[in-house]
Design an enzyme around this catalytic site. Structure first.
Site, PDB file in Angstrom:
ATOM      1  N   ASN A 165     -24.230 -75.353 -35.132  1.00 23.01           N
ATOM      2  CA  ASN A 165     -23.096 -74.443 -34.952  1.00 23.01           C
ATOM      3  C   ASN A 165     -21.912 -75.042 -34.192  1.00 23.01           C
ATOM      4  O   ASN A 165     -21.106 -74.329 -33.619  1.00 23.01           O
ATOM      5  CB  ASN A 165     -23.555 -73.126 -34.316  1.00 23.01           C
ATOM      6  CG  ASN A 165     -24.083 -72.176 -35.380  1.00 23.01           C
ATOM      7  OD1 ASN A 165     -23.923 -72.432 -36.578  1.00 23.01           O
ATOM      8  ND2 ASN A 165     -24.706 -71.079 -34.961  1.00 23.01           N
ATOM      9  N   GLY A 177     -22.907 -67.749 -28.136  1.00 20.28           N
ATOM     10  CA  GLY A 177     -23.959 -66.779 -28.419  1.00 20.28           C
ATOM     11  C   GLY A 177     -25.075 -67.263 -29.348  1.00 20.28           C
ATOM     12  O   GLY A 177     -26.132 -66.631 -29.405  1.00 20.28           O
ATOM     13  N   ASP A 178     -24.854 -68.360 -30.074  1.00 20.90           N
ATOM     14  CA  ASP A 178     -25.905 -68.871 -30.975  1.00 20.90           C
ATOM     15  C   ASP A 178     -25.743 -70.383 -31.103  1.00 20.90           C
ATOM     16  O   ASP A 178     -25.639 -70.929 -32.210  1.00 20.90           O
ATOM     17  CB  ASP A 178     -25.780 -68.188 -32.352  1.00 20.90           C
ATOM     18  CG  ASP A 178     -26.974 -68.484 -33.258  1.00 20.90           C
ATOM     19  OD1 ASP A 178     -27.996 -69.006 -32.763  1.00 20.90           O
ATOM     20  OD2 ASP A 178     -26.880 -68.194 -34.467  1.00 20.90           O
ATOM     21  N   LEU A 179     -25.732 -71.051 -29.964  1.00 18.89           N
ATOM     22  CA  LEU A 179     -25.293 -72.448 -29.919  1.00 18.89           C
ATOM     23  C   LEU A 179     -26.431 -73.441 -30.181  1.00 18.89           C
ATOM     24  O   LEU A 179     -26.826 -74.190 -29.306  1.00 18.89           O
ATOM     25  CB  LEU A 179     -24.581 -72.735 -28.586  1.00 18.89           C
ATOM     26  CG  LEU A 179     -23.745 -74.017 -28.546  1.00 18.89           C
ATOM     27  CD1 LEU A 179     -22.720 -74.075 -29.655  1.00 18.89           C
ATOM     28  CD2 LEU A 179     -23.065 -74.138 -27.193  1.00 18.89           C
TER      29      LEU A 179
END
Ligand code: ADP
Length: 286
Positions: A199, A193-195
Protein backbone atom coordinates in the site's frame (compact mmCIF):
# COMPACT_ATOMS: atom_id res chain seq x y z
CA UNK A 1 -12.53 -3.21 -21.05
CA UNK A 2 -15.50 -2.43 -23.25
CA UNK A 3 -15.35 0.29 -25.89
CA UNK A 4 -18.16 2.35 -24.32
CA UNK A 5 -16.20 2.71 -21.08
CA UNK A 6 -13.06 3.47 -23.06
CA UNK A 7 -14.75 6.31 -24.89
CA UNK A 8 -16.25 7.64 -21.65
CA UNK A 9 -12.75 7.70 -20.11
CA UNK A 10 -11.37 9.33 -23.18
CA UNK A 11 -14.01 12.08 -22.83
CA UNK A 12 -13.23 12.56 -19.14
CA UNK A 13 -9.51 12.81 -19.87
CA UNK A 14 -9.98 14.80 -23.04
CA UNK A 15 -7.29 12.64 -24.64
CA UNK A 16 -7.42 9.60 -26.93
CA UNK A 17 -6.58 6.32 -25.26
CA UNK A 18 -3.78 4.49 -27.02
CA UNK A 19 -3.40 1.44 -24.79
CA UNK A 20 -5.19 -0.37 -21.95
CA UNK A 21 -3.31 -3.04 -20.03
CA UNK A 22 -4.31 -5.03 -16.94
CA UNK A 23 -2.45 -4.35 -13.67
CA UNK A 24 -2.10 -7.28 -11.29
CA UNK A 25 -1.79 -7.23 -7.53
CA UNK A 26 -5.21 -6.08 -6.30
CA UNK A 27 -7.43 -8.56 -4.51
CA UNK A 28 -10.69 -6.63 -4.66
CA UNK A 29 -11.08 -4.90 -8.02
CA UNK A 30 -9.93 -5.17 -11.61
CA UNK A 31 -7.14 -2.71 -12.34
CA UNK A 32 -5.81 -1.21 -15.58
CA UNK A 33 -3.10 1.09 -16.83
CA UNK A 34 -4.65 3.50 -19.32
CA UNK A 35 -2.23 5.18 -21.68
CA UNK A 36 -2.64 8.20 -23.93
CA UNK A 37 0.08 9.65 -26.12
CA UNK A 38 1.33 11.90 -23.31
CA UNK A 39 0.08 10.46 -20.01
CA UNK A 40 -0.70 7.32 -18.04
CA UNK A 41 -3.64 6.75 -15.70
CA UNK A 42 -4.71 4.03 -13.28
CA UNK A 43 -8.25 2.68 -13.31
CA UNK A 44 -9.93 0.36 -10.84
CA UNK A 45 -13.31 -1.07 -11.76
CA UNK A 46 -15.72 -3.34 -9.98
CA UNK A 47 -19.33 -4.43 -10.52
CA UNK A 48 -20.22 -5.63 -6.99
CA UNK A 49 -23.18 -3.79 -5.50
CA UNK A 50 -21.27 -1.62 -2.99
CA UNK A 51 -18.32 -0.89 -5.31
CA UNK A 52 -19.34 2.68 -6.02
CA UNK A 53 -19.52 3.39 -2.28
CA UNK A 54 -16.15 1.66 -1.75
CA UNK A 55 -14.48 3.77 -4.44
CA UNK A 56 -16.00 7.01 -3.15
CA UNK A 57 -14.68 6.21 0.30
CA UNK A 58 -11.26 5.31 -1.10
CA UNK A 59 -11.16 8.58 -3.05
CA UNK A 60 -12.12 10.49 0.10
CA UNK A 61 -9.34 8.76 2.09
CA UNK A 62 -6.76 9.57 -0.57
CA UNK A 63 -7.93 13.18 -0.52
CA UNK A 64 -7.77 13.44 3.30
CA UNK A 65 -4.12 12.32 3.20
CA UNK A 66 -3.31 14.44 0.17
CA UNK A 67 -4.64 17.62 1.80
CA UNK A 68 -2.15 17.31 4.66
CA UNK A 69 0.72 17.98 2.22
CA UNK A 70 2.88 15.55 4.17
CA UNK A 71 2.94 12.50 1.89
CA UNK A 72 1.58 12.16 -1.62
CA UNK A 73 -1.33 10.09 -2.84
CA UNK A 74 -2.27 9.61 -6.50
CA UNK A 75 -4.53 12.41 -7.72
CA UNK A 76 -8.11 11.18 -8.24
CA UNK A 77 -9.54 12.24 -11.62
CA UNK A 78 -12.95 10.58 -11.60
CA UNK A 79 -15.09 8.33 -9.43
CA UNK A 80 -18.35 7.21 -11.02
CA UNK A 81 -20.52 4.36 -12.25
CA UNK A 82 -21.07 3.43 -15.89
CA UNK A 83 -23.35 0.59 -17.09
CA UNK A 84 -23.45 -0.83 -13.55
CA UNK A 85 -19.68 -0.86 -13.26
CA UNK A 86 -18.15 1.45 -10.65
CA UNK A 87 -14.77 2.92 -11.46
CA UNK A 88 -12.07 5.03 -9.87
CA UNK A 89 -9.67 6.83 -12.19
CA UNK A 90 -6.45 8.32 -10.88
CA UNK A 91 -2.94 9.32 -11.76
CA UNK A 92 -0.72 6.33 -12.67
CA UNK A 93 2.40 6.09 -10.51
CA UNK A 94 5.24 4.55 -12.45
CA UNK A 95 6.96 2.80 -9.56
CA UNK A 96 10.25 1.12 -8.69
CA UNK A 97 11.43 -0.89 -5.71
CA UNK A 98 12.38 1.20 -2.69
CA UNK A 99 16.03 2.11 -2.02
CA UNK A 100 17.37 2.97 1.46
CA UNK A 101 16.88 6.67 0.81
CA UNK A 102 13.31 6.05 -0.43
CA UNK A 103 12.58 4.20 2.83
CA UNK A 104 14.03 7.13 4.78
CA UNK A 105 11.74 9.55 2.94
CA UNK A 106 8.77 7.26 3.49
CA UNK A 107 9.55 7.02 7.24
CA UNK A 108 9.95 10.76 7.50
CA UNK A 109 6.81 11.63 5.54
CA UNK A 110 4.72 9.06 7.41
CA UNK A 111 5.91 10.66 10.66
CA UNK A 112 4.77 14.05 9.29
CA UNK A 113 1.36 12.57 8.43
CA UNK A 114 1.16 11.25 11.99
CA UNK A 115 1.73 14.78 13.34
CA UNK A 116 -1.68 15.76 11.91
CA UNK A 117 -4.13 15.66 14.78
CA UNK A 118 -7.81 16.15 15.57
CA UNK A 119 -10.07 16.61 18.61
CA UNK A 120 -11.42 13.06 18.36
CA UNK A 121 -10.37 9.55 17.42
CA UNK A 122 -12.24 8.31 14.33
CA UNK A 123 -13.33 10.23 11.22
CA UNK A 124 -16.42 11.92 9.78
CA UNK A 125 -17.00 8.88 7.57
CA UNK A 126 -16.82 5.11 8.04
CA UNK A 127 -14.67 3.17 5.60
CA UNK A 128 -13.45 -0.33 4.78
CA UNK A 129 -10.62 -2.50 5.96
CA UNK A 130 -10.15 -4.90 3.06
CA UNK A 131 -13.76 -5.56 2.14
CA UNK A 132 -15.01 -5.32 5.76
CA UNK A 133 -16.81 -2.34 7.23
CA UNK A 134 -14.65 -0.18 9.52
CA UNK A 135 -16.51 2.13 11.90
CA UNK A 136 -14.96 5.54 12.54
CA UNK A 137 -17.58 6.82 14.99
CA UNK A 138 -15.77 9.63 16.80
CA UNK A 139 -14.70 9.11 20.39
CA UNK A 140 -12.66 11.25 22.76
CA UNK A 141 -10.67 8.40 24.30
CA UNK A 142 -8.45 5.90 22.49
CA UNK A 143 -9.35 3.07 24.91
CA UNK A 144 -13.05 3.46 24.09
CA UNK A 145 -12.45 3.92 20.37
CA UNK A 146 -10.08 0.97 20.01
CA UNK A 147 -12.32 -1.31 22.08
CA UNK A 148 -15.70 -0.33 20.64
CA UNK A 149 -14.90 0.54 17.03
CA UNK A 150 -11.97 -1.78 16.35
CA UNK A 151 -11.64 -4.94 18.48
CA UNK A 152 -15.29 -5.54 19.42
CA UNK A 153 -16.81 -5.49 15.90
CA UNK A 154 -14.18 -7.93 14.61
CA UNK A 155 -14.58 -10.21 17.64
CA UNK A 156 -18.35 -10.11 17.11
CA UNK A 157 -17.92 -11.08 13.44
CA UNK A 158 -15.52 -13.91 14.35
CA UNK A 159 -18.13 -15.20 16.85
CA UNK A 160 -20.88 -15.08 14.20
CA UNK A 161 -18.66 -16.93 11.74
CA UNK A 162 -17.82 -19.46 14.49
CA UNK A 163 -14.12 -18.70 14.11
CA UNK A 164 -13.80 -17.99 17.85
CA UNK A 165 -15.64 -19.84 20.59
CA UNK A 166 -17.05 -18.65 23.87
CA UNK A 167 -14.06 -18.94 26.20
CA UNK A 168 -11.63 -17.54 23.63
CA UNK A 169 -12.58 -13.84 23.55
CA UNK A 170 -12.68 -11.22 26.31
CA UNK A 171 -15.65 -9.01 27.27
CA UNK A 172 -15.43 -5.35 26.32
CA UNK A 173 -15.11 -4.58 30.06
CA UNK A 174 -12.05 -6.82 30.28
CA UNK A 175 -10.55 -5.31 27.10
CA UNK A 176 -10.94 -1.79 28.48
CA UNK A 177 -9.38 -2.72 31.84
CA UNK A 178 -6.35 -4.21 30.07
CA UNK A 179 -5.92 -1.33 27.64
CA UNK A 180 -6.39 1.53 30.13
CA UNK A 181 -2.80 1.52 31.55
CA UNK A 182 -1.25 0.82 28.12
CA UNK A 183 -3.13 3.59 26.29
CA UNK A 184 -2.61 6.50 28.73
CA UNK A 185 -1.99 9.92 27.14
CA UNK A 186 -2.49 8.85 23.51
CA UNK A 187 -3.41 11.67 21.11
CA UNK A 188 -5.23 11.32 17.77
CA UNK A 189 -2.93 11.08 14.73
CA UNK A 190 -3.98 10.77 11.09
CA UNK A 191 -3.29 7.19 9.98
CA UNK A 192 -3.11 5.45 6.62
CA UNK A 193 -4.92 2.66 8.42
CA UNK A 194 -3.85 -0.36 6.31
CA UNK A 195 -0.13 0.11 5.84
CA UNK A 196 1.17 -3.22 4.53
CA UNK A 197 3.96 -3.07 1.97
CA UNK A 198 1.60 -3.28 -1.01
CA UNK A 199 0.00 0.00 0.00
CA UNK A 200 2.83 2.38 -0.77
CA UNK A 201 4.51 3.07 -4.08
CA UNK A 202 7.83 4.76 -4.79
CA UNK A 203 7.75 6.65 -8.07
CA UNK A 204 10.67 6.36 -10.50
CA UNK A 205 11.96 9.73 -9.25
CA UNK A 206 11.88 8.55 -5.61
CA UNK A 207 8.63 10.11 -4.36
CA UNK A 208 6.66 8.00 -1.86
CA UNK A 209 2.91 7.64 -2.45
CA UNK A 210 0.31 6.04 -0.18
CA UNK A 211 -2.50 4.08 -1.87
CA UNK A 212 -5.61 2.16 -0.75
CA UNK A 213 -6.01 3.85 2.65
CA UNK A 214 -8.40 3.06 5.50
CA UNK A 215 -7.84 6.48 7.11
CA UNK A 216 -8.91 7.68 10.54
CA UNK A 217 -7.44 9.44 13.55
CA UNK A 218 -5.93 6.86 15.89
CA UNK A 219 -2.69 6.09 17.67
CA UNK A 220 0.30 6.55 15.34
CA UNK A 221 1.76 3.17 16.40
CA UNK A 222 -1.17 1.43 14.64
CA UNK A 223 0.41 2.08 11.21
CA UNK A 224 3.77 0.87 12.51
CA UNK A 225 2.12 -2.28 13.90
CA UNK A 226 0.74 -3.04 10.43
CA UNK A 227 4.13 -2.45 8.73
CA UNK A 228 5.64 -4.97 11.16
CA UNK A 229 2.89 -7.57 10.83
CA UNK A 230 3.73 -8.63 7.28
CA UNK A 231 7.14 -6.94 6.96
CA UNK A 232 8.75 -5.48 3.84
CA UNK A 233 9.87 -2.17 5.40
CA UNK A 234 13.59 -1.60 5.91
CA UNK A 235 15.57 -0.64 9.02
CA UNK A 236 16.10 2.82 7.45
CA UNK A 237 12.33 3.32 7.45
CA UNK A 238 12.03 2.59 11.20
CA UNK A 239 15.17 4.58 12.13
CA UNK A 240 13.87 7.67 10.37
CA UNK A 241 10.32 7.22 11.61
CA UNK A 242 11.40 6.78 15.24
CA UNK A 243 13.67 9.83 15.12
CA UNK A 244 10.34 11.72 15.14
CA UNK A 245 8.58 9.75 17.91
CA UNK A 246 9.40 8.43 21.36
CA UNK A 247 8.67 4.89 22.43
CA UNK A 248 7.90 3.85 26.01
CA UNK A 249 7.83 0.65 28.05
CA UNK A 250 4.38 -0.24 26.65
CA UNK A 251 5.15 0.28 22.94
CA UNK A 252 5.88 -3.36 22.13
CA UNK A 253 2.70 -4.55 23.93
CA UNK A 254 0.66 -1.94 22.04
CA UNK A 255 2.17 -3.04 18.72
CA UNK A 256 0.91 -6.61 19.35
CA UNK A 257 -2.49 -5.35 20.48
CA UNK A 258 -2.77 -3.26 17.30
CA UNK A 259 -1.70 -6.25 15.22
CA UNK A 260 -4.55 -8.17 16.87
CA UNK A 261 -7.05 -5.97 15.01
CA UNK A 262 -5.49 -6.74 11.62
CA UNK A 263 -5.18 -10.43 12.49
CA UNK A 264 -8.87 -10.54 13.46
CA UNK A 265 -9.69 -8.86 10.12
CA UNK A 266 -7.63 -11.53 8.32
CA UNK A 267 -9.30 -14.27 10.37
CA UNK A 268 -12.70 -12.93 9.32
CA UNK A 269 -11.71 -12.49 5.67
CA UNK A 270 -9.53 -15.54 5.06
CA UNK A 271 -10.42 -17.99 7.83
CA UNK A 272 -8.64 -20.35 10.14
CA UNK A 273 -5.03 -19.89 9.09
CA UNK A 274 -5.04 -16.72 11.26
CA UNK A 275 -6.67 -18.40 14.26
CA UNK A 276 -3.38 -19.36 16.02
CA UNK A 277 -1.93 -15.83 15.83
CA UNK A 278 -5.21 -14.28 17.03
CA UNK A 279 -5.49 -16.67 19.93
CA UNK A 280 -1.91 -16.26 21.10
CA UNK A 281 -2.34 -12.43 21.41
CA UNK A 282 -5.73 -12.83 23.07
CA UNK A 283 -4.24 -15.26 25.60
CA UNK A 284 -1.16 -13.12 26.22
CA UNK A 285 -3.02 -9.88 27.01
CA UNK A 286 -6.60 -10.70 27.93
P1 ADP B 1 -7.32 -3.53 -4.72
O1 ADP B 1 -8.10 -2.41 -4.09
O2 ADP B 1 -8.13 -4.33 -5.67
O3 ADP B 1 -6.58 -4.36 -3.70
P2 ADP B 1 -4.94 -1.97 -5.27
O4 ADP B 1 -5.30 -0.57 -4.94
O5 ADP B 1 -4.13 -2.71 -4.26
O6 ADP B 1 -6.23 -2.81 -5.67
O7 ADP B 1 -4.17 -1.92 -6.65
C1 ADP B 1 -3.86 -3.06 -7.43
C2 ADP B 1 -2.45 -2.95 -8.02
O8 ADP B 1 -2.31 -1.71 -8.69
C3 ADP B 1 -1.35 -3.00 -6.98
O9 ADP B 1 -0.29 -3.78 -7.50
C4 ADP B 1 -0.89 -1.57 -6.84
O10 ADP B 1 0.48 -1.49 -6.56
C5 ADP B 1 -1.18 -0.98 -8.21
N1 ADP B 1 -1.59 0.44 -8.10
C6 ADP B 1 -2.52 0.95 -7.25
N2 ADP B 1 -2.69 2.27 -7.45
C7 ADP B 1 -1.84 2.62 -8.44
C8 ADP B 1 -1.55 3.84 -9.11
N3 ADP B 1 -2.18 4.97 -8.81
N4 ADP B 1 -0.60 3.82 -10.08
C9 ADP B 1 0.04 2.67 -10.42
N5 ADP B 1 -0.21 1.48 -9.85
C10 ADP B 1 -1.13 1.44 -8.86
Amino acid sequence: MNNDLKSLLSNILNESITKVSPVRGGDISEAFKIETSNNAYFLKSNNVSNASNMFQIEAYGLQVIRKTNTIKTPKVLACDTFQNVAFLLMEFIDSKSASSSDYKNLGNQLAQLHQCTSDNFGLDQDNFIGSLHQSNKPNTTWVDFYTTERLQPQIELAKQKQLLSKNEYPSSQKIKETLEPLFAGIKPALLHGDLWNGNFLISKNGTPYLIDPAVYYGHHEVDIAMTKLFGGFSVCFYDTYYSNFETDEHSSARIEIYQLYYLLVHLNLFGNSYYGSVLSILKKYF
